[in-house]
Design a protein around this motif. Sequence first.
Motif, PDB file in Angstrom:
ATOM      1  N   ARG A 299       0.822  -1.205   0.000  1.00 42.64           N
ATOM      2  CA  ARG A 299       0.000   0.000   0.000  1.00 42.64           C
ATOM      3  C   ARG A 299       0.859   1.260   0.000  1.00 42.64           C
ATOM      4  O   ARG A 299       0.498   2.257  -0.640  1.00 42.64           O
ATOM      5  CB  ARG A 299      -0.931  -0.007   1.215  1.00 42.64           C
ATOM      6  CG  ARG A 299      -2.101  -0.962   1.066  1.00 42.64           C
ATOM      7  CD  ARG A 299      -2.940  -1.037   2.313  1.00 42.64           C
ATOM      8  NE  ARG A 299      -4.168  -1.792   2.075  1.00 42.64           N
ATOM      9  CZ  ARG A 299      -4.974  -2.229   3.039  1.00 42.64           C
ATOM     10  NH1 ARG A 299      -4.666  -1.984   4.315  1.00 42.64           N
ATOM     11  NH2 ARG A 299      -6.065  -2.902   2.736  1.00 42.64           N
ATOM     12  N   ILE A 300       1.957   1.239   0.714  1.00 38.96           N
ATOM     13  CA  ILE A 300       2.839   2.411   0.731  1.00 38.96           C
ATOM     14  C   ILE A 300       3.437   2.639  -0.653  1.00 38.96           C
ATOM     15  O   ILE A 300       3.516   3.783  -1.144  1.00 38.96           O
ATOM     16  CB  ILE A 300       3.936   2.239   1.798  1.00 38.96           C
ATOM     17  CG1 ILE A 300       3.299   2.228   3.199  1.00 38.96           C
ATOM     18  CG2 ILE A 300       4.967   3.360   1.698  1.00 38.96           C
ATOM     19  CD1 ILE A 300       4.273   1.919   4.316  1.00 38.96           C
ATOM     20  N   VAL A 301       3.844   1.568  -1.331  1.00 40.99           N
ATOM     21  CA  VAL A 301       4.373   1.690  -2.683  1.00 40.99           C
ATOM     22  C   VAL A 301       3.282   2.193  -3.632  1.00 40.99           C
ATOM     23  O   VAL A 301       3.536   3.050  -4.491  1.00 40.99           O
ATOM     24  CB  VAL A 301       4.941   0.346  -3.170  1.00 40.99           C
ATOM     25  CG1 VAL A 301       5.268   0.398  -4.655  1.00 40.99           C
ATOM     26  CG2 VAL A 301       6.191  -0.024  -2.373  1.00 40.99           C
ATOM     27  N   ALA A 302       2.055   1.691  -3.476  1.00 45.94           N
ATOM     28  CA  ALA A 302       0.947   2.156  -4.315  1.00 45.94           C
ATOM     29  C   ALA A 302       0.694   3.643  -4.107  1.00 45.94           C
ATOM     30  O   ALA A 302       0.402   4.378  -5.066  1.00 45.94           O
ATOM     31  CB  ALA A 302      -0.313   1.358  -4.006  1.00 45.94           C
ATOM     32  N   THR A 303       0.827   4.104  -2.880  1.00 49.25           N
ATOM     33  CA  THR A 303       0.647   5.525  -2.586  1.00 49.25           C
ATOM     34  C   THR A 303       1.732   6.350  -3.258  1.00 49.25           C
ATOM     35  O   THR A 303       1.462   7.412  -3.838  1.00 49.25           O
ATOM     36  CB  THR A 303       0.663   5.751  -1.066  1.00 49.25           C
ATOM     37  OG1 THR A 303      -0.380   4.972  -0.456  1.00 49.25           O
ATOM     38  CG2 THR A 303       0.454   7.211  -0.724  1.00 49.25           C
ATOM     39  N   LEU A 304       2.969   5.873  -3.213  1.00 50.10           N
ATOM     40  CA  LEU A 304       4.075   6.564  -3.880  1.00 50.10           C
ATOM     41  C   LEU A 304       3.842   6.637  -5.386  1.00 50.10           C
ATOM     42  O   LEU A 304       4.003   7.687  -6.008  1.00 50.10           O
ATOM     43  CB  LEU A 304       5.385   5.837  -3.580  1.00 50.10           C
ATOM     44  CG  LEU A 304       6.648   6.403  -4.233  1.00 50.10           C
ATOM     45  CD1 LEU A 304       6.913   7.825  -3.751  1.00 50.10           C
ATOM     46  CD2 LEU A 304       7.839   5.495  -3.944  1.00 50.10           C
ATOM     47  N   ARG A 305       3.424   5.531  -5.979  1.00 54.37           N
ATOM     48  CA  ARG A 305       3.193   5.484  -7.426  1.00 54.37           C
ATOM     49  C   ARG A 305       1.992   6.317  -7.849  1.00 54.37           C
ATOM     50  O   ARG A 305       1.880   6.679  -9.022  1.00 54.37           O
ATOM     51  CB  ARG A 305       3.019   4.034  -7.869  1.00 54.37           C
ATOM     52  CG  ARG A 305       4.314   3.222  -7.804  1.00 54.37           C
ATOM     53  CD  ARG A 305       4.073   1.770  -8.158  1.00 54.37           C
ATOM     54  NE  ARG A 305       5.335   1.021  -8.228  1.00 54.37           N
ATOM     55  CZ  ARG A 305       5.409  -0.292  -8.350  1.00 54.37           C
ATOM     56  NH1 ARG A 305       4.287  -1.030  -8.423  1.00 54.37           N
ATOM     57  NH2 ARG A 305       6.584  -0.894  -8.405  1.00 54.37           N
TER      58      ARG A 305
END
Length: 342
Positions: A299-305
Amino acid sequence: MTDRGAPLLTVVLPSRDLVGDAAASLIARCHALVASGLDVELLVVDDRSPVAREGAEAEPFRAWIRETAAAGSRVRLVVGDGVGVAAARNRGAGAARGRYLWFVDDDDDWGPDGAATLLDAALAHDADVVMADAVLVRHGRVGRAQVVADGRGAGEASGARVVEDLVAGRVSGHLWNKLLRRDLVVAAGFPDLLRHSDLAGLLRLLPAAGRVVRVPTPVYTYRVRDGSLLTGDRMRWRDLPDCLDLAREVGPAPAVEVFAVVKVAVPLFQDVARRGTSLPPSEAAEARAWVRAALTPRRIVATLRSGRPVAALGALVMRAAPRVYAGVYRRRRAGSVRPGRG
């Protein structure tokens, strides 16, 4: 189905324990609305204030309502159950006669111009929902007012598309800058949440909306004060996770992953940090544990992307060093308060 002779618009106003200058200001706003010539009724939901419970007649705002209603104006008073704003809004929607509903708060700035802007757009486009801009002012805080730009990208969209925008954070979960068709509201209802029932209600009703119209015009000024529903000490920490459950039912999976971080986990952790000892320790521990479990690396990576690097970095620190994040958050929040105003 709208009754014969019913107004086009019902303004639903939940109110509780309003006295003094605040009552005088509200009377002026309500008078301007009903005297505007718009095809509108004002429906006040008294959420079981002490005045309503004791039957007193002297409180200025309710006295004005009774006098105005007795004179044949389109002003009505219904008494709620005193269990929260979600129930008050449901009571108001059920009692309303208008084709459209506009939900407003008793301590904000609104009036006939905003009502006319929303209603004109609804009628011109045969819309189920109209979204406009608003202004958010935080009392006692340093900085400019914030624009809630839900009316940007003026034009039409389907309810399903707006759900995607809501879950992705491109549309706010506020009610006061939106006009809603009454039958949609009655069918969906507002969930029994202490806070964030507006967001949850929109997640319920927007999928059934056929046509949503955006109007890039400010129609409302929302004033955040200490002790208000969003900033006061009362909270039920499961309210935001409940909103996430609703988002999973209606939103696209990639957007829901970001919603879980930006709209649920981060604000929940901040709420717990801000309230400190006012929240029972067991509840605070449960909420922090939920946040940590929700802030997964995926989820953190999805937020960054998704183009939110600051939110992603904050979530990463929150997960790895929650005490550090909480301390920095409290200091930054304290530093944004004007001296002498708290």
